[in-house]
Design a protein around this motif. Structure first.
Motif, PDB file in Angstrom:
ATOM      1  N   ALA A  48      89.817  50.752  48.653  1.00  0.00           N
ATOM      2  CA  ALA A  48      90.536  49.860  47.751  1.00  0.00           C
ATOM      3  C   ALA A  48      89.608  48.820  47.141  1.00  0.00           C
ATOM      4  O   ALA A  48      89.745  48.458  45.967  1.00  0.00           O
ATOM      5  CB  ALA A  48      91.680  49.180  48.485  1.00  0.00           C
ATOM      6  N   ALA A  49      88.654  48.349  47.911  1.00  0.00           N
ATOM      7  CA  ALA A  49      87.763  47.288  47.444  1.00  0.00           C
ATOM      8  C   ALA A  49      86.727  47.786  46.445  1.00  0.00           C
ATOM      9  O   ALA A  49      86.402  47.079  45.480  1.00  0.00           O
ATOM     10  CB  ALA A  49      87.052  46.645  48.640  1.00  0.00           C
ATOM     11  N   ARG A  50      86.215  49.022  46.638  1.00  0.00           N
ATOM     12  CA  ARG A  50      85.097  49.468  45.803  1.00  0.00           C
ATOM     13  C   ARG A  50      85.509  50.254  44.558  1.00  0.00           C
ATOM     14  O   ARG A  50      84.712  50.431  43.636  1.00  0.00           O
ATOM     15  CB  ARG A  50      84.117  50.301  46.620  1.00  0.00           C
ATOM     16  N   THR A  51      86.735  50.727  44.492  1.00  0.00           N
ATOM     17  CA  THR A  51      87.140  51.590  43.384  1.00  0.00           C
ATOM     18  C   THR A  51      87.358  50.780  42.109  1.00  0.00           C
ATOM     19  O   THR A  51      88.209  49.888  42.066  1.00  0.00           O
ATOM     20  CB  THR A  51      88.420  52.372  43.739  1.00  0.00           C
ATOM     21  N   GLU A  52      86.599  51.119  41.075  1.00  0.00           N
ATOM     22  CA  GLU A  52      86.744  50.478  39.770  1.00  0.00           C
ATOM     23  C   GLU A  52      87.580  51.326  38.810  1.00  0.00           C
ATOM     24  O   GLU A  52      88.262  50.797  37.929  1.00  0.00           O
ATOM     25  CB  GLU A  52      85.378  50.225  39.145  1.00  0.00           C
ATOM     26  N   ILE A  53      87.509  52.648  38.984  1.00  0.00           N
ATOM     27  CA  ILE A  53      88.230  53.585  38.120  1.00  0.00           C
ATOM     28  C   ILE A  53      88.936  54.598  39.018  1.00  0.00           C
ATOM     29  O   ILE A  53      88.320  55.173  39.918  1.00  0.00           O
ATOM     30  CB  ILE A  53      87.278  54.310  37.151  1.00  0.00           C
ATOM     31  N   LEU A  54      90.222  54.796  38.779  1.00  0.00           N
ATOM     32  CA  LEU A  54      91.007  55.731  39.583  1.00  0.00           C
ATOM     33  C   LEU A  54      91.459  56.881  38.693  1.00  0.00           C
ATOM     34  O   LEU A  54      92.068  56.659  37.638  1.00  0.00           O
ATOM     35  CB  LEU A  54      92.220  55.022  40.180  1.00  0.00           C
ATOM     36  N   PHE A  55      91.184  58.111  39.115  1.00  0.00           N
ATOM     37  CA  PHE A  55      91.595  59.317  38.392  1.00  0.00           C
ATOM     38  C   PHE A  55      92.632  60.008  39.262  1.00  0.00           C
ATOM     39  O   PHE A  55      92.310  60.727  40.196  1.00  0.00           O
ATOM     40  CB  PHE A  55      90.357  60.195  38.169  1.00  0.00           C
ATOM     41  N   SER A  56      93.909  59.749  38.968  1.00  0.00           N
ATOM     42  CA  SER A  56      94.989  60.181  39.846  1.00  0.00           C
ATOM     43  C   SER A  56      96.292  60.226  39.060  1.00  0.00           C
ATOM     44  O   SER A  56      96.416  59.589  38.012  1.00  0.00           O
ATOM     45  CB  SER A  56      95.125  59.205  41.012  1.00  0.00           C
ATOM     46  N   ASP A  57      97.266  60.972  39.560  1.00  0.00           N
ATOM     47  CA  ASP A  57      98.579  61.010  38.910  1.00  0.00           C
ATOM     48  C   ASP A  57      99.433  59.808  39.275  1.00  0.00           C
ATOM     49  O   ASP A  57     100.377  59.471  38.550  1.00  0.00           O
ATOM     50  CB  ASP A  57      99.334  62.288  39.304  1.00  0.00           C
ATOM     51  N   VAL A  58      99.146  59.173  40.410  1.00  0.00           N
ATOM     52  CA  VAL A  58      99.946  58.045  40.882  1.00  0.00           C
ATOM     53  C   VAL A  58      99.029  56.947  41.396  1.00  0.00           C
ATOM     54  O   VAL A  58      97.846  57.179  41.668  1.00  0.00           O
ATOM     55  CB  VAL A  58     100.920  58.463  42.010  1.00  0.00           C
ATOM     56  N   ALA A  59      99.596  55.767  41.532  1.00  0.00           N
ATOM     57  CA  ALA A  59      98.878  54.674  42.178  1.00  0.00           C
ATOM     58  C   ALA A  59      99.163  54.712  43.677  1.00  0.00           C
ATOM     59  O   ALA A  59     100.267  55.074  44.091  1.00  0.00           O
ATOM     60  CB  ALA A  59      99.327  53.339  41.603  1.00  0.00           C
ATOM     61  N   PRO A  60      98.195  54.365  44.512  1.00  0.00           N
ATOM     62  CA  PRO A  60      98.472  54.308  45.946  1.00  0.00           C
ATOM     63  C   PRO A  60      99.406  53.154  46.270  1.00  0.00           C
ATOM     64  O   PRO A  60      99.623  52.254  45.453  1.00  0.00           O
ATOM     65  CB  PRO A  60      97.083  54.091  46.550  1.00  0.00           C
ATOM     66  N   ALA A  61      99.949  53.174  47.470  1.00  0.00           N
ATOM     67  CA  ALA A  61     100.916  52.142  47.865  1.00  0.00           C
ATOM     68  C   ALA A  61     100.295  50.750  47.876  1.00  0.00           C
ATOM     69  O   ALA A  61     100.995  49.751  47.663  1.00  0.00           O
ATOM     70  CB  ALA A  61     101.491  52.481  49.239  1.00  0.00           C
ATOM     71  N   ASN A  62      99.003  50.666  48.136  1.00  0.00           N
ATOM     72  CA  ASN A  62      98.334  49.358  48.175  1.00  0.00           C
ATOM     73  C   ASN A  62      97.507  49.106  46.916  1.00  0.00           C
ATOM     74  O   ASN A  62      96.459  48.461  46.954  1.00  0.00           O
ATOM     75  CB  ASN A  62      97.464  49.233  49.424  1.00  0.00           C
ATOM     76  N   ALA A  63      97.976  49.596  45.766  1.00  0.00           N
ATOM     77  CA  ALA A  63      97.242  49.426  44.507  1.00  0.00           C
ATOM     78  C   ALA A  63      96.994  47.956  44.182  1.00  0.00           C
ATOM     79  O   ALA A  63      95.966  47.603  43.596  1.00  0.00           O
ATOM     80  CB  ALA A  63      97.995  50.095  43.370  1.00  0.00           C
ATOM     81  N   ALA A  64      97.922  47.086  44.568  1.00  0.00           N
ATOM     82  CA  ALA A  64      97.766  45.661  44.253  1.00  0.00           C
ATOM     83  C   ALA A  64      96.546  45.052  44.938  1.00  0.00           C
ATOM     84  O   ALA A  64      96.058  43.998  44.520  1.00  0.00           O
ATOM     85  CB  ALA A  64      99.025  44.902  44.655  1.00  0.00           C
ATOM     86  N   GLU A  65      96.037  45.726  45.982  1.00  0.00           N
ATOM     87  CA  GLU A  65      94.869  45.212  46.712  1.00  0.00           C
ATOM     88  C   GLU A  65      93.552  45.702  46.123  1.00  0.00           C
ATOM     89  O   GLU A  65      92.483  45.335  46.620  1.00  0.00           O
ATOM     90  CB  GLU A  65      94.958  45.657  48.176  1.00  0.00           C
TER      91      GLU A  65
END
Length: 330
Positions: free
Chosen positions: A41-58
Motif C-alpha cells: 500500500a505504501a509503495r504503489t504509485e500506479i495500480l493496474f486492476s479492475d477494483v480498488a483494494p479494501a484499504n485503498a485509502a491507505e
C-alpha cells in the motif's frame, strides 16, 4: 521509476514494455475485499486492476489507477486518497461489442431464433421475415462514446441510418483510446437529452452504450420505453441499470416493444428463476459482448496501459480519464 502494482492477467509483450518504464510488481487479480500489505500500500504509485483494494485509502503514494473494464460503477462509494486519477478501458472491447450489436440486429431482423425453431421441427418455412434486409433501418445510439462510435461505424457500413442522443457533441473525444486511432463517424442526426421523445419515436433499434451513473440509472423508464415504436428492439450491451427493470419486463410481456437483446443483467450470474430467461422475443447473452475473453482483449488492455504509462512519464494527460463528476467516490 514509478512503482506499479499489476493485478491483471499478463500479456508477455505488454509486461516487457512496462518493465522498461517502471518497477513492476505482479500479483493475482483480486476482489474489492482484498487488503494489500502495508508495504504494498505504501509503495504503489500506479495500480493496474479492475477494483480498488479494501484499504485503498491507505495508499498514500497512489497517483492513478488503470481499470481493465469499461464500466466503473464498482468505485461508487470507495474512498481513495486525494487527487487519484482513474482511467477506464474504453476502446479495448469496442469492436467485439459493436459486432455483438450487429449480430443481434441481424438475428431480430431475419427472425433467426424462430428460423432455428423451424429447423429443429423439420419444417420448411419460407416466411417473409426470414428474407428481410437490415439495410435502411434506423439505429439510435444512447451515449456516443467509444462503443457508440464503433457501433455507428458498422451500422453505416451496412447501410443503416444512425441517430445519436448524447450529452456530448458527436465527434472524436479528446484523449480516448482506440486501437486503430480511427476518426469518429458522423451520425446522420443527433439529439440533445431534452429531445428524447423525438429520438426514441423514430427508431427501429435502440442501442444502449452509456455507463450507469446517478444521472443515467433508470433513464429508460416506463415513459421512455413507451416512446419507442411497437416494432422497435432494445439492445443493451452496456449496463442493465440504465433501463428500469420492471418497465422493461412489462414492455416485453405486453409487446409494446418488439424485443430485446441483453448482455448485462440485474443479477449476475442470472439465477435459474430469473424472469429474463423466458421473456418473449428476448435474447440473453451472459455478459460476453466484450469481455476479458475477447480475442484481442489482453493485447489491447496492455497497449492502453503502456500508452498511459508513457504519457505519465512525460507529464501528458492520461487516456480514458474518468471525469471527477462521473466517478462517484466516497
Amino acid at each position: 521509476m514509478p512503482h506499479i502494482l499489476v493485478a491483471q492477467p499478463i500479456d508477455a509483450a505488454g509486461l516487457e514494455q512496462c518493465q522498461t518504464l517502471a518497477t513492476v510488481e505482479v500479483t493475482e487479480p483480486f476482489g474489492p475485499s482484498h487488503v494489500l500489505s502495508g508495504d504494498q500500500a505504501a509503495r504503489t504509485e500506479i495500480l493496474f486492476s479492475d477494483v480498488a483494494p479494501a484499504n485503498a485509502a491507505e495508499m498514500a503514494s497512489l497517483r492513478w489507477i488503470q481499470l481493465g473494464s469499461h464500466g466503473y460503477s464498482q468505485f461508487n462509494g470507495i474512498a481513495l486518497p486525494p487527487d487519484v486519477q482513474v482511467c477506464n478501458a474504453s476502446g479495448v472491447n469496442d469492436i467485439p461489442i459493436a459486432e455483438w450489436c450487429v449480430l443481434m440486429m441481424l438475428a431480430f431482423e431475419r427472425g433467426l431464433v424462430r428460423m432455428l425453431d423451424e429447423q429443429r421441427a423439420h419444417r420448411w418455412n419460407r416466411d417473409v421475415q426470414f428474407q428481410a434486409e437490415l439495410r435502411g433501418r434506423r439505429v439510435g445510439i444512447l451515449g456516443y462514446g467509444n462503443i457508440g462510435q464503433e457501433v455507428a461505424r458498422r451500422c453505416h457500413a451496412l447501410g443503416l441510418q444512425v441517430w445519436t442522443l448524447s450529452r456530448f457533441r458527436p465527434g472524436a473525444r479528446d484523449r480516448r483510446y482506440h486501437p486503430d486511432e480511427a476518426p469518429a463517424p458522423v451520425p446522420d442526426r443527433r439529439f440533445a437529452p431534452a429531445e428524447r421523445a423525438e429520438f426514441l419515436g423514430g427508431l427501429d433499434y435502440l442501442v444502449v452504450t452509456t455507463p450507469v451513473t446517478s444521472s443515467t440509472r433508470g433513464y429508460l423508464d416506463r415513459s421512455a420505453l413507451a416512446e419507442l415504436p411497437p416494432h422497435a428492439v432494445l439492445l443493451n450491451p452496456a449496463r442493465a441499470q440504465v433501463v428500469d427493470e420492471n418497465a422493461l419486463i412489462e414492455a416485453l410481456r405486453a409487446g409494446t416493444i418488439a424485443g430485446a437483446a441483453l448482455d448485462d443483467h440485474y443479477r449476475t450470474p442470472m439465477p435459474a428463476d430469473d424472469p429474463f430467461w423466458d421473456l418473449p422475443n428476448t435474447i440473453v447473452s451472459p455478459h460476453v459482448s466484450g469481455s476479458t475473453g475477447s480475442t484481442y482483449y489482453r493485447e489491447r488492455i496492455w497497449d492502453l496501459f503502456n500508452r498511459n504509462l508513457r504519457r505519465d512519464r512525460h507529464g501528458e494527460p492520461l487516456l480514458n480519464l474518468i471525469p471527477e463528476c462521473d466517478l462517484e467516490l466516497a
